[in-house]
Scaffold this active site. Structure first.
Site, PDB file in Angstrom:
ATOM      1  N   TYR A 135       0.860  -1.192   0.000  1.00  0.00           N
ATOM      2  CA  TYR A 135       0.000   0.000   0.000  1.00  0.00           C
ATOM      3  C   TYR A 135       0.889   1.233   0.000  1.00  0.00           C
ATOM      4  CZ  TYR A 135      -3.117   3.659   1.748  1.00  0.00           C
ATOM      5  OH  TYR A 135      -3.814   4.827   1.901  1.00  0.00           O
ATOM      6  N   GLU A 223      -3.587   7.529  -3.867  1.00  0.00           N
ATOM      7  CA  GLU A 223      -3.619   6.260  -3.145  1.00  0.00           C
ATOM      8  C   GLU A 223      -3.443   5.126  -4.139  1.00  0.00           C
ATOM      9  OE1 GLU A 223      -6.208   4.722   0.474  1.00  0.00           O
ATOM     10  OE2 GLU A 223      -7.298   4.420  -1.404  1.00  0.00           O
TER      11      GLU A 223
END
Length: 413
Positions: A135, A223
Site C-alpha cells: 500500500y 492512493e
C-alpha cells in the site's frame, strides 16, 4: 471540519484516468484500455493481448468509490472486479457489469451505475517469486503543514482494517516542503517494506515518480492500493485513486476535462454552478450559512436541538437574493428536510440585504410548506429581523443562536 473541506475542495477521477496521469510521469502501471460496451471490451482485450501477451484479463468497473472487488452489481450479482481467463469470456463478464448498479461499502445501499469498465492485463503471473501487494499513498498532513507518504506491507482490499487494528504496520514519512522528497526517504520506504535487489530499486523510482506526479498535478491525495511486486520483481500500480484539488484546477485545464458529472450528486453540481459549497448529508434540518466555520457551528447547534443536519451549505460572504434562492431550491429537493435554519453573520454582507433576499426568494419559489428559521447577527441585524417579521410569510426570525436552536427544537417536536 476536515471531512467537509476535503469533500468540497476535491475532484475525483476514475482509475483509468489516474493511471494515465501516473504513466505520464514515469510511474509504472498495469496496462489497460477503457471500454463502454462488450464489443469494445473484446477489442480492447485483443489489443492488450498483442501489446502485452496477456491471455487473462481483469475487468474493473469504473466508479468513484472503493471496495469494487468485494462490491456486487445489484442486477447480476457480479463483483465489480472480475477475471476473464480467455477472450471468449470477456463480453459476457463485461455485460454483467456495464449498466448495472454497483454497491460497495463506500457507495451505500444506493450504489452507483457503471458506465465504463477497464480491461487490464493480468499481472499476477507465475515466476521466480510470489507476487506481493503493498500500500502506498501521499496526502497533505494539515496538522504538520507538509505532505506525508504512507506505506504498508499489508496492501489489498482490507487496508482500512489494517490501519484500524494494526496501525504499527503503517509506515509514515513526512516531506519538508522546503526540501521536497529526498533520496534517503525513498530508500527508507523501500527498506521498511522489506524489499531488496531489483524490486528495491524499482520501488525507489516508483516513490520518486509518484511524488513528482502528486506535486505537479496539485493533487490532494494519491492512493495506490495495491502496489504490486510482480513475480519477476517489477513494481506496478495495479489500482490508483487520485483526488485533484479544486482550488488549483484552474491551472490544469487538461485535468479539469477529466471530470465525470455522472458520478456526482446533481444537487452538488447545481450548487457549484451557483457558486455555493454544498455537501448532502442524511439529516432532517437543512442549513444555509455564510462561512465554513459558522456552518460547522450551525450543524452542532442543530444536533444539540435534537435534529440532524441535512446538508452543509455555505453561500459565501456575498449572499444575495439569487444565492439565497438557489440555496432554497437545492435544500428543498431533499425530501428528508423537515425544517430550514438560515444562519447569517453580517460582516461583509448586511443582514437587511439578506433578509430581503430571503423574502424575495420565498415569494418567488412559493409553496414552501416547511418551517424556516432565520438567525441574523451583525451589521443591521435588527433591521433584518424586522423585515422578516413584517413580511407576513411563514418565516421565524432569531438574533441569538440559542434562540434559533430553541426554535428548531420547537418545530421538530
Amino acid at each position: 471540519m476536515t471531512y467537509f473541506r476535503a469533500k468540497i475542495e476535491q475532484m475525483n477521477i476514475h482509475e483509468y484516468q489516474a493511471k494515465d496521469i501516473l504513466k505520464s510521469f514515469g510511474v509504472q502501471v498495469q496496462s489497460g484500455i477503457v471500454a463502454d460496451n462488450p464489443d469494445k471490451a473484446l477489442s480492447a482485450a485483443k489489443e492488450l493481448n498483442k501489446e502485452t501477451g496477456t491471455s487473462w484479463y481483469v475487468i474493473k468497473a469504473q466508479i468513484h468509490a472503493g471496495g469494487r472487488g468485494k462490491g456486487k452489481v445489484r442486477e447480476t450479482s457480479s463483483n465489480g472486479v472480475v477475471l476473464a481467463k480467455s477472450l471468449e469470456e470477456v463480453p459476457a463478464k463485461v455485460k454483467a457489469i456495464i449498466g448495472g448498479t454497483l454497491v460497495t461499502h463506500q457507495t451505500g445501499e444506493d450504489g452507483k451505475t457503471v458506465n465504463k469498465v477497464l480491461i487490464a492485463e493480468d499481472v499476477y503471473y507465475p515466476g521466480e517469486s510470489e507476487p506481493k501487494e503493498y500500500y502506498l499513498s501521499i496526502l497533505l498532513d494539515r496538522a504538520k503543514g507538509c505532505n506525508v507518504i504512507m506505506a504498508s506491507t499489508e496492501g489489498g482490499m482490507d487496508i482500512e482494517e489494517v490501519a484500524e487494528k494494526t496501525p504499527d504496520k503503517i509506515i509514515k514519512e513526512w516531506i519538508d516542503p522546503a526540501l521536497g522528497l529526498q533520496g534517503f526517504q525513498s530508500r527508507k520506504i523501500a527498506f521498511a517494506l522489506g524489499l531488496e535487489g531489483n524490486a528495491f530499486k524499482e520501488m525507489v523510482k516508483f516513490v520518486f515518480s509518484l511524488y513528482k506526479a502528486y506535486e505537479a498535478t496539485d493533487s490532494s491525495m494519491f492512493e495506490i492500493n495495491p502496489v504490486l511486486k510482480t513475480s519477476d520483481n517489477k513494481i506496478l500500480a495495479v489500482d490508483a485513486k487520485v483526488n485533484l484539488d479544486d482550488n488549483a484546477i484552474y491551472r490544469h485545464k487538461d485535468l479539469a476535462e477529466l471530470r465525470d458529472l455522472s458520478e456526482e450528486d446533481p444537487a452538488e453540481i447545481e450548487a457549484g454552478q451557483s457558486g455555493l459549497s454544498y455537501v448532502k448529508l442524511d439529516g432532517n434540518v437543512g442549513c444555509m450559512v455564510n462561512g465554513a466555520g459558522l456552518a460547522m457551528a450551525t450543524m452542532d447547534i442543530i444536533k444539540l436541538s435534537g435534529g440532524e443536519p441535512a446538508n452543509f451549505l455555505d453561500v459565501g460572504g456575498g449572499a444575495n437574493a439569487e444565492t439565497v434562492e438557489a440555496g432554497f431550491r437545492i435544500i428543498l429537493k431533499d425530501p428528508n428536510v423537515k425544517a430550514i435554519l438560515i444562519n447569517i453573520f453580517g460582516g461583509i454582507v448586511r443582514c437587511d440585504r439578506v433578509a430581503n433576499g430571503v423574502v424575495e426568494a420565498y415569494k418567488k419559489i412559493g409553496n414552501i410548506d416547511i418551517p424556516i428559521i432565520v438567525r441574523l447577527q451583525g451589521t443591521n441585524a435588527e433591521e433584518g429581523a424586522k423585515i422578516i417579521e413584517e413580511s407576513g410569510l411563514k418565516v421565524t426570525s432569531a438574533i441569538v443562536l440559542k434562540d434559533a436552536a430553541a426554535k428548531v427544537k420547537e418545530v421538530l417536536a
